[in-house]
Structure formats: C-alpha cells, structure tokens
Design a protein around this motif. Structure first.
Motif, mmCIF file in Angstrom:
data_model
loop_
_atom_site.group_PDB
_atom_site.id
_atom_site.type_symbol
_atom_site.label_atom_id
_atom_site.label_comp_id
_atom_site.label_asym_id
_atom_site.label_seq_id
_atom_site.Cartn_x
_atom_site.Cartn_y
_atom_site.Cartn_z
ATOM 1 N N ASP A 1 85.369 58.592 34.178
ATOM 2 C CA ASP A 1 86.844 58.688 34.103
ATOM 3 C C ASP A 1 87.603 57.577 34.909
ATOM 4 N N PHE A 2 86.820 57.200 36.166
ATOM 5 C CA PHE A 2 87.443 55.974 36.992
ATOM 6 C C PHE A 2 86.940 54.700 36.435
ATOM 7 N N GLY A 3 86.143 54.614 35.374
ATOM 8 C CA GLY A 3 85.633 53.420 34.835
ATOM 9 C C GLY A 3 84.260 53.072 35.091
ATOM 10 N N TYR A 4 83.684 53.998 35.842
ATOM 11 C CA TYR A 4 82.084 53.848 36.529
ATOM 12 C C TYR A 4 81.117 54.686 35.333
ATOM 13 N N LEU A 5 81.039 53.959 34.307
ATOM 14 C CA LEU A 5 80.317 54.179 33.051
ATOM 15 C C LEU A 5 78.772 54.573 33.133
ATOM 16 N N TYR A 6 78.335 53.856 34.137
ATOM 17 C CA TYR A 6 76.941 53.935 34.334
ATOM 18 C C TYR A 6 76.509 54.454 35.690
ATOM 19 N N THR A 7 77.398 55.717 36.231
ATOM 20 C CA THR A 7 76.977 56.176 37.343
ATOM 21 C C THR A 7 75.782 57.155 37.369
ATOM 22 N N GLN A 8 74.755 56.683 38.364
ATOM 23 C CA GLN A 8 73.493 57.435 38.553
ATOM 24 C C GLN A 8 73.504 58.579 39.589
ATOM 25 N N ILE A 9 73.173 59.784 39.038
ATOM 26 C CA ILE A 9 73.310 60.932 39.856
ATOM 27 C C ILE A 9 71.590 61.367 40.354
ATOM 28 N N ASP A 10 71.403 61.380 41.423
ATOM 29 C CA ASP A 10 70.056 61.701 41.972
ATOM 30 C C ASP A 10 69.932 62.867 42.694
ATOM 31 N N PRO A 11 69.727 63.891 42.207
ATOM 32 C CA PRO A 11 69.665 65.373 42.671
ATOM 33 C C PRO A 11 68.449 65.377 43.650
ATOM 34 N N GLY B 1 89.196 43.611 28.193
ATOM 35 C CA GLY B 1 89.391 43.011 29.448
ATOM 36 C C GLY B 1 89.997 44.168 30.305
ATOM 37 N N ASN B 2 90.264 45.459 29.882
ATOM 38 C CA ASN B 2 90.611 46.650 30.645
ATOM 39 C C ASN B 2 89.574 47.500 30.961
ATOM 40 N N ILE B 3 89.604 48.328 31.688
ATOM 41 C CA ILE B 3 88.671 49.254 32.550
ATOM 42 C C ILE B 3 88.204 50.245 30.918
ATOM 43 N N VAL B 4 86.948 50.558 30.982
ATOM 44 C CA VAL B 4 86.663 51.673 29.870
ATOM 45 C C VAL B 4 86.356 52.850 30.663
ATOM 46 N N THR B 5 87.018 54.109 30.113
ATOM 47 C CA THR B 5 86.666 55.243 30.651
ATOM 48 C C THR B 5 86.177 56.095 29.584
ATOM 49 N N THR B 6 85.560 57.006 29.739
ATOM 50 C CA THR B 6 84.985 57.989 28.518
ATOM 51 C C THR B 6 86.277 58.956 28.164
ATOM 52 N N LYS B 7 87.178 59.334 29.085
ATOM 53 C CA LYS B 7 88.342 59.870 28.440
ATOM 54 C C LYS B 7 89.111 59.346 27.432
ATOM 55 N N LEU B 8 89.405 57.976 27.699
ATOM 56 C CA LEU B 8 89.993 57.003 26.727
ATOM 57 C C LEU B 8 88.835 56.940 25.403
ATOM 58 N N MET B 9 87.520 56.716 25.523
ATOM 59 C CA MET B 9 86.733 56.710 24.395
ATOM 60 C C MET B 9 86.945 58.067 23.442
ATOM 61 N N PHE C 1 73.243 65.803 45.959
ATOM 62 C CA PHE C 1 73.690 65.168 44.843
ATOM 63 C C PHE C 1 73.765 63.611 45.368
ATOM 64 N N LYS C 2 73.066 62.708 45.108
ATOM 65 C CA LYS C 2 73.351 61.404 45.773
ATOM 66 C C LYS C 2 73.925 60.499 44.431
ATOM 67 N N VAL C 3 75.107 59.921 44.731
ATOM 68 C CA VAL C 3 75.937 59.287 43.705
ATOM 69 C C VAL C 3 76.056 57.960 43.905
ATOM 70 N N ASP C 4 75.537 57.155 42.782
ATOM 71 C CA ASP C 4 75.616 55.809 42.847
ATOM 72 C C ASP C 4 76.471 55.234 41.678
ATOM 73 N N PRO C 5 77.687 55.033 42.049
ATOM 74 C CA PRO C 5 78.724 55.003 41.017
ATOM 75 C C PRO C 5 78.622 53.291 40.296
ATOM 76 N N GLY C 6 77.678 52.468 41.069
ATOM 77 C CA GLY C 6 77.737 50.972 40.502
ATOM 78 C C GLY C 6 79.034 50.589 40.729
ATOM 79 N N ARG C 7 79.334 49.755 39.630
ATOM 80 C CA ARG C 7 80.454 48.962 39.573
ATOM 81 C C ARG C 7 81.590 49.358 38.369
#
Length: 903
Positions: A399-409, A459-467, A424-430
């Motif tokens: 929802d912040f635009g980090y579509l490819y966030t990796q969660i490592d439990p 050109g704008n940020i992509v979020t799952t909520k908008l999708m 839970f190790k979060v790697d939000p990426g870019r």
C-alpha cells in the motif's frame, strides 16, 4: 544397431529411457511434492527455517523433461531403460577420443542417411532433423533431433544417431530408427463400471498413431486409476496385442470385482483432538447411506496421503507443532471387500507464540504492526496465522508502493518453555512506479471507457489498494465476465518499475427478444355483448425489447421496450451517457407512452389510463478522496412533463347490499375515485422535477456479490393551468450485498425501502403515485395493494373483494439468499423473507370506518423462494407464503414478471 563399418561412432542413442521417464513423470511429481511438504513442516520444528515459497515448490515440481545429449561411447539400448555396452567394440579409448574430436573440430555433414523406417516417409523425418548437408555438425542439436522425431511423429521406440568419417573434414550422418507398430484399433471387453467414453477421455487412443507393447503398462495404470477413483480397487486388466497386416489391434480385457468401500476410520494417539473433528477434515470419508451423492466411502491412496498432511496441518494450526501421522494401516476384509483405515498420531506438546519481532519495517511503527498482525504473543501456535501475517505485511507495504516486499519469517521453537519465537524480516525493496498500463482482451469496449475507471497513471506509484479499487470499478461496468472477467498481470521490468496489464474477458451486453402471449386481463364487467372472438383477442399480447448497456463499446446505454395488447400498451425509450463530453457528467433522455388497464378494482368499472411523458436528466459524481465515505456519490436533477387522461370518468359500482348502505358506499367510494383518477376523460398536463442523491458501490450491475447502493429522492409535481395534480414525494432505497460462500456461490442481499407522499393544499395525487404494497416489486406472497388501505363493503362480499386505494407512507425490507443454478449466472435461485407495512390514505376522511380497512400501521410478512432466468428472455418467478394469513386470504401467491432486477 551394431555398426558394420569401421570408423562409425555413435553420437546419441535410444529414447526408450526418455519415454519411460516421461510416463512416470506424474507419479514422480506427486511424490516430490509430498516430500517437499514434509520437509517444510520439519524445517519449522527442527531447523527453524522459513516456510517454503511457491517459487520453491514450482521449481521442484517443474514439468520439464531433460534429455541426456552427451556423447556416448559405442553403446546402444536393450529395449528397456538400461544402456548396454557394444561387445564388438574393442577400443573404447580411441572412440572416446574420436568423439571429443567432433566437439573440438566440427566436421561438415556430407549426407544424411535414414535407416529402419517402414511406415514413416523419409521426407517426414528429414523435415524434423535440425541438420542439413553442407552444414557443420553440432552434437548439441541431437537433443532437438530426438525430441522432434519422438514427440512430433509419435511412431518410434528407438532412435540412434551415428556418424561415419569421410576424409579429414566431413562425415555421413546416419539416423537409425526402430518403428512402433501402427495402431489399428482398440477394444475394451468386460468393463461395466467404467465406460469406454471415460477411458477415452483419459487416453485419447484416436490421437495415438502407433504403439509399443511396453507402453501398455502405463495405459493400464491410467485406466486402473479411473477404477480406483470409483472404489473398484481389485479390477484386473489384461492387455493383448494382435498383429493384423502389420498393424496392432489392442484388446483390454477387464475382470471386475465388488466395489471396495471405506467402512471405518480409526485414530490412535489423538488425546487432544476428537476423532470426529479429524474425520471432518479429511477428504477420505466413511461409507454412509447417501454415499452415492458425495462419494463418501471411496478409497483413494492419493487422498489418504493428502489426509495425513491435512491432519498434521490441523494439529499445527492448533498448537501442536511437532504433530505427526507416523503410521497408516489400510486393511481390507477379503469377504466383504470393506476397508478399515487406522491412522497413528504422535501429537507432541502444545506450543504458544512467544516473542514476536518485526525488523526492516521502518516506515511503519512496530507497535502498529504487532497490534494488527494475526500472530499474537501468548496465542496458541498456528501455522495458518504465520501465513496470514506474511500476507498482512505484504499488503501493508504494498500500500506504500513496495509491491515486491519480501517477508522472511524465522521460526525458533523453544522445547523448554513450549513457546515459538518468530522474527519477521522485512525487505521492502524499492517503491514501484507504473511504466506502462495496457488493457488486453477488450474487443468491443474502447480503451478510454475502461481507463477512466482506473485511478492509476503511468509514472505514479503502484499500490495494491489502487489496483483492487480499479478492478472493482471495471467489474462494476457489467461489460465483463462476472467470475473471472477482470484480472491484473504485473510484469517487473526493473527494481522500481513495473508494467501492468489489465486482462478483461468481455460478455454480451446487448439483448433483444420478442414474445407473443395469451391470457391477458379479464373481460370488462360492463361489456356483456362481446362475442367469443373479441374475448379471445383481448387476451393476445405482443411484447419486444432491444437494449445494450455498451453501444459500440462507447459506454452509452440504450433501451427500447414495447408491449401491445387490446387493453394495454407500453412504449419505453431510454438513452443514457454516463460520461458526457468525457467528463463525469451523467446525462439521459427518457420517453414513455403507457396505456394501462384498471380492471382489478372490484367496486369500480374498469377503465384505461393513458400516460405520455418525456424527461431529461443531468448529474455529477463526486471525487472526494479526502472523504472516502462520500466518494463516488452522485447528484442528479431530472425534469419532465406528463400528459394524463382516462378513457372514461371513474364510476363506482353499487354494491349488492340493502339501502341506505348501498347508496352510501357507492357515493363515498365515488368521491375517492374522483380524486384518485383525476381528471377522468379530460386530458391534463403537469410538470415535475426529481432530485436524487446516492451511491452505487456494488461490484456488478446485474450479478452483484458485494458492495452497497443507496438513493434518496425527492419528487415534486406542479399543477398546470388545466390540472389539479400537485404533490411532494420522498423516498429512500438501499441495498447491501455480501458473499457467504465463495464469491458467487451464495450471496446475501438486504434491501430496504421507505417512502412518504403528501398532496399540496387542495390538490390530488394520481392513483399510481400512492404506495400499493404487495406483489413482486415490494412484498411477495401478497397481492397488489393487499398491505395498506383498502375499500370494501363487508356485508356484500368476502374479505378478498377489496380495492387498494393507496397509502401515503410505507416501509418494507427484503432479505434474500441468492445462488447460481447455471455457472454463467443465466439461471439463479433464491430464498427470501419480505416484510413491511403501508398506511394512511390521503382521502380516508371521505370514507366511513366500516368501508375502510388497513389504514393503520400493520406489519405483514412472508417467506418464499424464487427463480431468475436471464436467457432466452428475462423472467422472474416467485412463490411467497404468508406468515400471518388472515381469514379469507390465500395462504400463498405466485408471481410472474418479465424483466430483470437491476439492483
């Protein structure tokens, strides 16, 4: 083939082992997947590793068949999957050196020679060989050669590639094939429990041109699986191959035995979970009296293997992280063929969640995440809660635009404290920005019609909520398949950019139909002279309509409906453009001509009403992003003019009672009729305006499963110089939808309506504008106007002879459970509860109390069931049963209506 020429080296060889590996691939994949699940569970407990991702599972169960194309020593095949050395070869080392020479110094192909083919033309083989004379020989292409010949032609059981050196820089390439026997026919004998059609659906013998007897075992396994799925575990299948003129005639002979059923399932070691709960979670079920309906009692080894893991997962979702089904015993009674299954369980100890940590989530406070995550410290350990937490964290960061966030439990069980610590190790990426948005599959609907409902811009940020919001908006247009008609496809093109494809599947939006009916209104009371032909023609009606909610893909809506009979005429025209000038401005034009017959009144002569009207509507839709609750609220202003006339003045019938009651009843009712059916036979005109405010947030216009709609409306009718009609009317209409099972398998709908109408001083309200509650449009199970004020003469007839005179106030609700009967939603069923009341007639003061009924608030209700048919023409059928029937009333009513609910 043994080489007869010195200097011939075998480059690649038989594909028999490849063929057999392909046949076994399905079973190998299943076993690998089972092992992978076991490993994943074991990792949680002993190694504290992560839950395997879908990518890992996919890689493990890849369907790719790998061909061994390495250069082989002088060897061939024994017809099975074992390679045999050539006994005539005495100098392996020299040949190995020669093979290496091909790789280091490619020779030119002098010619390609095909040997061993009898039924397959040489041209068909040459077309599939990736070598050409005059080209350098490349050993790596032998993989493609074998693949092409084996899979494309399907006629070879052995393929050998040999090379003979010609001079210092050339070679002759030999393709030696061993053909299968051409398949002439396949016959099945003795199969009564499995039909030939079922077998051919699994094994399309018509597409198999040739056969090798060694392949028959694989076919038998597939047929045996069909028998096993039906519970026939002891079926014997014997194949026979008869050669007829060099072709194979295959006969499968079946010896069927009694069906084997699972009679009992026992558990051992389940001290904390009841056997009933475990049985209810299994695919394998015990045999019972209605097993023929749900396949209970069927034994399937794969199901049982799956059941073991389901039981283990159930335990792991209830605190028993080490639970294991360590042994399964399956026994069959030799006489009855009944199967008893015994599952031995080691439950282990119960664990709770211990310390929960989240790292790498700097943009969201850990306090917020810990308070909202499904995993809570102190709760009973549940594997499912971990999975839900991963999904929750992915959604939060997307929802912040980090579509490819990796969660490592990281899962750390503590056997001493019986707690499980999770980090839970979060790697939000870019952050991901939209590079390109493409709409695919819209053959009719124009791109701009879809894009204007998508709040995503390149050109704008992509979020799952908008999708998700965009997906729901596009679905709500009603142009696409309800079940799987709108889907997103995301393609990552860099660390911070992605392409989005909106893939749509269109459905027909237009509809046209014609109908000829018979059995219209009854013969008018005062017309006693009509002959039989006239009576018959009175009941004939013609009806037709043409409509489209997306004309030429422009989003413009059009509807034309007509109905014509001797007594009734309807003509309705609507043209709507939801986006005037490509702006969110709603515009529509409506025209109507209606000739309705009032023949349902028991105490008045029948008359016909003619109403002609025209109107126009303008509206806007809000886009208040800062106030989401009011977002997508529409405001519409509608203005029109009506012409109203009746074919005669209303006339009350003198009831069959004694004077003076007869005259009093007739006179009082005549006073009311003069107001209800003003102006009688003199046409009048009056104008009106309609102001609407509302929202439509359901996910589909015709087949909604979630969302809501509401509308508040005010209607004001103004008298003209020749009219005494004037009133104000307010109403509120609301719907709420939610799925109960699946998205469309069972949908709950709650509808409510409340209305109020009042005449201006010394003015009247037309009969149709008052509230006549009862019937398919309001409360089913009741007749038109049966709930609300009525005129009657009790001493003259039964309670059923009552005339609805309309109410000023009403309120009613409808609750429905809707389910599809046909998968495409063209036929649906529902069960319903309806209830409500209507009260206060504006002219009640003109009637004596003995002639007026139901003028006070009285709640009436009914239950029932209904059918909704969309094709070939829209139709509604409802059976309503009164919960509070009164003396003289029918206990139920059946309602038929043409048209479909646009809820």
């Amino acid at each position: 083939m043994q080489s007869k020429k010195k200097g011939i080296y075998i480059i690649a060889l038989s594909c028999v082992c490849i063929m057999l590996n392909i046949y076994a691939q399905e079973d190998i994949q299943h076993n690998e997947l089972v092992c992978l699940v076991d490993q994943a569970i074991q990792q949680d407990v002993t190694q504290a590793h992560d839950i395997p991702s879908d990518q890992q599972i996919q890689a493990t169960t890849d369907d790719t068949v790998y061909f061994d194309t390495s250069l082989q020593d002088s060897s061939t095949t024994d017809g099975n999957d074992n390679l045999q050395e050539d006994p005539d070869d005495d100098d392996d080392l020299q040949e190995e050196d020669a093979v290496d020479e091909y790789a280091s110094s490619p020779r030119i192909i002098n010619q390609i020679i095909i040997e061993g083919n009898t039924h397959v033309p040489i041209e068909a083989i040459l077309d599939r060989i990736p070598f050409k004379p005059g080209e350098p020989f490349q050993a790596t292409k032998t993989r493609s050669l074998i693949r092409n010949l084996y899979f494309d032609l399907k006629r070879f059981k052995n393929i050998t590639i040999e090379a003979e050196n010609i001079g210092d820089d050339k070679l002759d390439l030999y393709i030696v094939v061993e053909e299968k026997m051409p398949l002439l026919s396949v016959t099945f004998k003795g199969n009564s429990q499995v039909t030939e059609k079922e077998i051919l659906e699994k094994i399309p013998f018509a597409d198999i041109p040739a056969i090798d007897p060694r392949e028959l075992d694989n076919y038998i396994k597939k047929i045996d699986r069909i028998y096993n799925d039906k519970g026939y575990l002891l079926t014997e299948i014997i194949p026979t191959v008869n050669e007829v003129d060099g072709k194979a005639h295959v006969i499968f002979t079946f010896t069927e035995h009694a069906k084997s059923v699972v009679k009992q399932i026992h558990f051992h070691g389940n001290n904390n979970v009841s056997s009933k709960i475990l049985r209810n979670n299994m695919f394998t079920r015990e045999d019972w009296v209605l097993s023929f309906m749900d396949k209970s009692g069927t034994y399937n080894a794969e199901w049982l293997e799956r059941d073991k893991h389901i039981i283990e997962q159930y335990y792991q979702n209830n605190g028993f992280i080490n639970a294991k089904v360590y042994k399964t015993d399956v026994t069959m009674d030799p006489g009855s063929k009944q199967i008893i299954i015994e599952l031995h369980i080691d439950e282990g100890d119960m664990y709770h969640f211990g310390n929960i940590e989240v790292s790498g989530a700097d943009m969201v406070s850990q306090e917020f995440l810990l308070s909202h995550m499904p995993v809570k410290q102190g709760d009973i350990y549940a594997r499912e809660a971990i999975v839900d937490t991963i999904k929750f964290l992915e959604y939060i960061f997307s929802d912040f635009g980090y579509l490819y966030t990796q969660i490592d439990p990281s899962i750390q069980p503590n056997d001493a404290t019986k707690e499980v610590d999770i980090h839970f190790k979060v790697d939000p990426g870019r952050r991901v920005f939209l590079n390109k948005l493409t709409i695919r599959g819209n053959q009719k609907t124009r791109d701009k019609i879809i894009r204007r409902n998508i709040p995503l811009e390149e050109g704008n940020i992509v979020t799952t909520k908008l999708m998700e919001f965009a997906k729901n908006k596009v679905e709500s247009l009603g142009y696409f398949d309800t079940r799987d008609g709108v889907n997103w496809k995301t393609t990552r093109i860099s660390d911070d950019e992605a392409d989005l494809d909106l893939i749509v599947k269109e459905v027909k939006t237009g509809n046209a139909h014609m109908k000829i009916g018979f059995g219209g209104p009854e013969m008018l009371r005062e017309d006693k002279t009509r002959n039989w032909v006239n009576q018959v023609m009175t009941g004939v009606s013609f009806e037709g309509s043409i409509s489209d909610t997306n004309i030429a893909g422009t989003g413009i809506q059009f509807n034309l409906t007509g109905k014509f009979s001797t007594q009734e005429q309807d003509l309705l025209l609507n043209l709507t453009q939801p986006w005037l000038f490509d702006k969110p401005i709603y515009g529509s034009l409506d025209a109507m001509h209606r000739r309705a017959s009032y023949d349902q009144l028991s105490y008045a002569f029948a008359m016909n009403e003619q109403r002609t009207s025209g109107s126009g509507t303008l509206g806007v839709v809000t886009t208040w992003r800062r106030m989401p609750i009011f977002n997508d609220t529409y405001f519409r202003y509608n203005i029109g003019i009506d012409r109203l006339v009746y074919d005669k003045n209303p006339q009350a019938i003198a009831p069959n009672v004694r004077e003076p009651e007869r005259s009093i009843a007739q006179a009082e009712y005549q006073t009311v009729l003069d107001k209800l059916f003003f102006p009688g036979s003199c046409p009048v005109h009056y104008g009106w305006m309609n102001i609407q405010v509302g929202q439509d947030k359901k996910n589909h216009p015709m087949h909604p499963s979630r969302g809501h709609t509401w509308m508040m409306r005010g209607i004001f009718a103004f008298p003209s110089f020749d009219s005494n009609i004037g009133y104000a009317k307010w109403d509120l209409d609301a719907n709420w939808f939610t799925p109960l099972i699946g998205e469309y398998d069972l949908v709950f709908r709650l509808h409510g309506y409340a209305g109020f109408i009042k005449p201006f001083h010394h003015h009247v309200i037309p009969y149709r504008e008052l509230f006549h509650i009862g019937g398919p449009a309001s409360i089913r199970g009741f007749l038109f106007g049966q709930i609300g004020p009525q005129f009657t003469v009790p001493s003259a007839n039964t309670n059923r002879n009552r005339d609805s005179i309309g109410a000023e106030k009403t309120v009613f609700i409808n609750a429905e459970l809707i389910f599809p009967i046909m998968p495409d939603m063209s036929f649906k069923g529902l069960v319903f509860y309806d209830g409500g009341a209507a009260w206060d007639n504006p002219y009640a003061r003109c009637l004596s109390p003995q002639f007026l009924r139901n003028n006070k608030f009285e709640y009436r209700h009914a239950v029932g069931l209904g059918l909704r048919l969309l094709n070939p023409m829209p139709m509604k059928i409802d059976w309503g049963f009164k919960l509070d029937p009164k003396k003289g009333e029918s206990g139920f009513e059946v309602h038929f209506a043409m048209g479909y609910d646009w809820q």
